[in-house]
Design an enzyme around this catalytic site. Structure first.
Site, mmCIF file in Angstrom:
data_model
loop_
_atom_site.group_PDB
_atom_site.id
_atom_site.type_symbol
_atom_site.label_atom_id
_atom_site.label_comp_id
_atom_site.label_asym_id
_atom_site.label_seq_id
_atom_site.Cartn_x
_atom_site.Cartn_y
_atom_site.Cartn_z
ATOM 1 N N CYS A 41 0.824 -1.107 0.073
ATOM 2 C CA CYS A 41 -0.177 0.025 -0.121
ATOM 3 C C CYS A 41 0.754 1.200 0.118
ATOM 4 C CB CYS A 41 -0.808 -0.084 1.212
ATOM 5 S SG CYS A 41 -2.054 1.225 1.091
ATOM 6 N N CYS B 261 -21.192 0.894 0.136
ATOM 7 C CA CYS B 261 -20.166 -0.224 0.643
ATOM 8 C C CYS B 261 -19.111 0.822 1.242
ATOM 9 C CB CYS B 261 -19.671 -1.023 -0.476
ATOM 10 S SG CYS B 261 -18.305 -2.251 0.257
#
Length: 331
Positions: A79, A148
């Site tokens: 990441c 979501c």
């Protein structure tokens, strides 16, 4: 009982077992990943039988908003937003509500059925969490979009608050197998991620959880990830293909090719026959010209950009869907 070698290479037989609800064996799963390229079209055809049984020719569209970027205390090696990343990315706290609503407007314009709201960090502070709740309620009041939320590690109390606010689904990816997880992250455990998913299910919110392929994992790790998601009975499965970002510990990895990515998609369709399977980050980078073939096992894609990387132009995605003979599922 182990599946015979000849049966393991019979993709139609594997599709039949999948449609019957049977868990395919590890030997059959390995055969899928290790098959020669000459078998790829036959694998895709078999996977499509399963996909078509549950989803027909429809493709679901999801729109992703990176509502808070960077500033994360976790050390996830893939990441660019992690504390150990030196990648040059834009970093900002939770964006203003009007910007969130504007992004939801764009999602609706692009015919996305689901607005995916993502913030960086281990777990939201009370202040940020309350602002997320407010943003969800505002978007829900304006648009008929499923929401979501991807907010990091969550308690059962938090997931119940999200359910009350109107959140339809919570994303929390397992990312990789339990065995490979320590090679990818040390600041939280695989079980921490499982616990969040169980908290989501306890709040009667549907679960979105998948993984990232191309992080140095073995075939067994890929299979274990799929089995774990099946055991947890997740609803939606995003499959990302690692984009090696300079400045991250995995920035040197470039192990993927389009055929392997397609075989992985087939494997997940056979192991998770009725689930929504989404081709997520890295689709454009690793599937390249074979992107349309990914729609044969998968029934969902992100339209627009990802968290810190660009996606394909929306018009190109829509054209790809039409050209392949698929149709967009009505939001």
């Amino acid at each position: 009982m182990a599946i015979a070698k000849t049966e393991a290479l019979n993709w139609d037989a594997i599709a039949t077992k999948s449609l019957a609800g049977e868990k395919i064996t590890r030997e059959a799963a390995k055969a899928i990943l290790q098959a020669p390229d000459t078998e790829l079209l036959a694998q895709l055809a078999a996977a499509y039988k399963v996909r078509h049984h549950y989803w027909g020719n429809k493709v679901r569209l999801h729109f992703l908003l990176n509502a808070q970027s960077g500033l994360c205390p976790e050390d996830c090696h893939y990441c660019s937003q992690s504390k150990i990343s030196t990648a040059e990315i834009e970093k900002y706290p939770l964006i203003a509500q009007e910007k969130i609503v504007k992004a939801a407007d764009k999602a609706a314009e692009l015919q996305a059925g689901t607005f995916c709201f993502v913030i960086s960090g281990r777990s939201p502070s009370e202040k940020v969490f309350n602002k997320v709740i407010e943003a969800v309620e505002t978007v829900k009041a304006k648009h008929d979009l499923k929401i979501c939320a991807c907010l990091g590690l969550l308690s059962e109390t938090q997931t119940r608050q999200l359910a009350a606010a109107g959140v339809d689904r919570v994303n929390h990816n397992l990312n990789t197998s339990e065995n490979h997880h320590p090679q990818i992250c040390s600041t939280h455990t695989f079980q921490d991620r499982v616990n969040t998913l169980k908290n989501v299910q306890a709040a009667d919110i549907t679960t979105c959880s998948g993984g990232i392929i191309g992080m140095g994992e073995s075939h067994d790790d890929i299979i274990d990830l799929a089995y774990s998601l099946r055991k947890l009975n997740v609803t939606s499965v995003p499959l990302n293909f690692l984009i090696p970002i300079a400045g991250t510990p995995l920035g040197h990895l470039n192990e993927l090719n389009p055929r392997h990515c397609l075989r992985v998609l087939c494997l997940f369709r056979f192991i998770l026959p009725s689930q929504e399977i989404r081709i997520a980050g890295g689709r454009e980078v690793h599937l390249r010209s074979l992107q349309p073939l990914g729609l044969y096992p998968a029934n969902s894609i992100f339209i627009g950009d990802y968290l810190t990387t660009k996606g394909q132009e929306a018009h190109a995605d829509l054209q790809m869907i039409r050209d392949a003979g698929f149709t967009i599922e009505n939001p």
